[in-house]
Design a protein around this motif. Structure first.
Motif: not given
Length: 100
Positions: A11-17, A21-24
């Motif tokens: 879940s930490t990887y999903v949150f960071a991804g 993605l939002g920043l991109v």
């Protein structure tokens, strides 16, 4: 102290991804908006330039025509043209045409 990535949960990887993605996407939208504003500004500048050039051209043509007509009005012809007699219509100087 060593940072070990194996201890992180999925879940930490999903949150960071998701954040990355939002920043991109936000960066892409910002760049697209700036490009759109630049194109709009360039188009507006081009239209303003074309409008002023054509307006100046029309103004110049009108000014030149006015000068030409004004100059032509002051010209006196040195020759007298012979008068021509108008074709006569008979006894009356004017003929009223009516439907029969």
């Amino acid at each position: 102290m060593q940072f070990d990535l194996t201890t992180l949960d999925t879940s930490t990887y999903v949150f960071a991804g998701t954040l990355i993605l939002g920043l991109v996407l936000a960066a892409f939208i910002a760049v697209a908006a700036m490009a759109a504003l630049a194109l709009l500004g360039a188009g507006s500048l081009a239209w303003y330039t074309v409008k002023n050039v054509l307006g100046g051209l029309v103004h110049g043509i009108n000014f030149a025509w006015d000068q030409l007509v004004h100059q032509a009005g002051k010209v006196e012809l040195p020759v007298e043209f012979p008068s021509q007699t108008a074709p006569s219509t008979g006894t009356y100087p004017r003929v009223a045409l009516r439907d029969s």
